[in-house]
Design a protein around this motif. Sequence first.
Motif, short mmCIF file in Angstrom:
data_model
loop_
_atom_site.label_atom_id
_atom_site.label_comp_id
_atom_site.label_asym_id
_atom_site.label_seq_id
_atom_site.Cartn_x
_atom_site.Cartn_y
_atom_site.Cartn_z
N VAL A 1 0.85 -1.19 0.00
CA VAL A 1 0.00 0.00 0.00
C VAL A 1 0.89 1.24 0.00
N ASP A 2 0.47 2.25 -0.74
CA ASP A 2 1.20 3.53 -0.80
C ASP A 2 0.68 4.46 0.30
N ALA A 3 1.58 5.12 0.99
CA ALA A 3 1.18 6.18 1.93
C ALA A 3 1.08 7.50 1.16
N TYR B 1 2.45 10.19 1.80
CA TYR B 1 3.80 10.78 1.76
C TYR B 1 4.60 10.31 0.54
N HIS B 2 4.27 9.13 0.03
CA HIS B 2 4.96 8.60 -1.15
C HIS B 2 4.84 9.56 -2.33
N ILE B 3 3.70 10.22 -2.43
CA ILE B 3 3.42 11.02 -3.62
C ILE B 3 3.23 12.51 -3.30
N ASN C 1 -3.23 8.58 -12.12
CA ASN C 1 -3.86 8.08 -10.90
C ASN C 1 -3.11 8.53 -9.65
N HIS C 2 -1.80 8.47 -9.67
CA HIS C 2 -1.05 8.89 -8.47
C HIS C 2 -1.27 10.37 -8.18
N ARG C 3 -1.41 11.18 -9.23
CA ARG C 3 -1.62 12.62 -9.00
C ARG C 3 -3.03 12.89 -8.48
N ILE D 1 -5.71 6.64 -1.22
CA ILE D 1 -4.56 5.74 -1.25
C ILE D 1 -4.91 4.51 -2.09
N HIS D 2 -3.88 3.78 -2.48
CA HIS D 2 -4.15 2.54 -3.23
C HIS D 2 -3.17 1.43 -2.90
N TYR D 3 -3.67 0.24 -3.17
CA TYR D 3 -2.89 -0.99 -3.08
C TYR D 3 -2.43 -1.37 -4.48
N GLU D 4 -1.23 -1.91 -4.55
CA GLU D 4 -0.71 -2.37 -5.84
C GLU D 4 -0.24 -3.81 -5.71
N TRP D 5 -0.29 -4.51 -6.85
CA TRP D 5 0.15 -5.89 -6.98
C TRP D 5 -0.66 -6.85 -6.11
ZN LIG Z 1 1.35 3.57 -6.12
#
Ligand SMILES: [Zn+2]
Length: 237
Positions: free
Chosen positions: A70-72, A74-76, A185-187, A195-199
């Motif tokens: 999962v992305d926080a 803060y990642h983006i 999507n990230h923007r 937030i999103h989950y990947e993989w």
């Molecule tokens: Zn991501």
Amino acid sequence: MTRTDRGTVLIDLSLEISNQMPAHAFFPSPIILPYVTHEMAKEAGLGEPGDPMTYAINYISMLEHVGTHVDAPYHIGEQGASIDEMPLDWFTGKAVCLDLRQIPDLGDIDVAELEEAEAASGVKIDGHIVLLCSGFHARHWPNPEVVTKNPGLTYAASEWLADRSRVHGVEGPSTDKAGTKEFPNHRVCRDRGMIHYEWLVNLEQLLGKGEFVFHGYPLPWRRGTGSPVRALAELSA
Ligand SMILES: [Zn+2]
């Protein structure tokens, strides 16, 4: 599938983590090596005569964004919350899985596809965690295409999700199409507080199941930008 003692079943949506497994095309693969093996531990002479005590420990070196994660915020976004700061209720809740298996490699997931898949799911999205089954993982794992061909959500589709939900999840290494520079999507996630989950994997098993409960808790890395998770779907048996 695992049965629980509360009359539900758990479906594992997580990718196995292994040494040198494929990572996002921009990122190094994880390094997971034995640090102490049972064989090595014998030399320490632990335990008692007739019952030696041995142990095994692995050394793990990997980015936070490898495998199912999962992305926080803060990642983006510089001002976004880090993973350790996020309230736990973001990582569990009512969920639905949309069938988008007609989307080809490097294809766009747009509003029309989401609306059609929402109608087919029989669930009106209203605060649900939305999982998107593209069939991508089953098509390509573990071949190189798994990091170079994933489809992506468009700006409009990401806004559509933001109007209905704060969390979504996809197969493959990114919610944005492989090779993108725009990261629509990230923007939108950054700007709309999603937030999103990947993989995620095994999403096919959730199609036609209607509403279920999703769980996917991160580890509380200090100032973490995301975290691997054990993602699960919990359904009535
Ligand atoms: Zn991501």
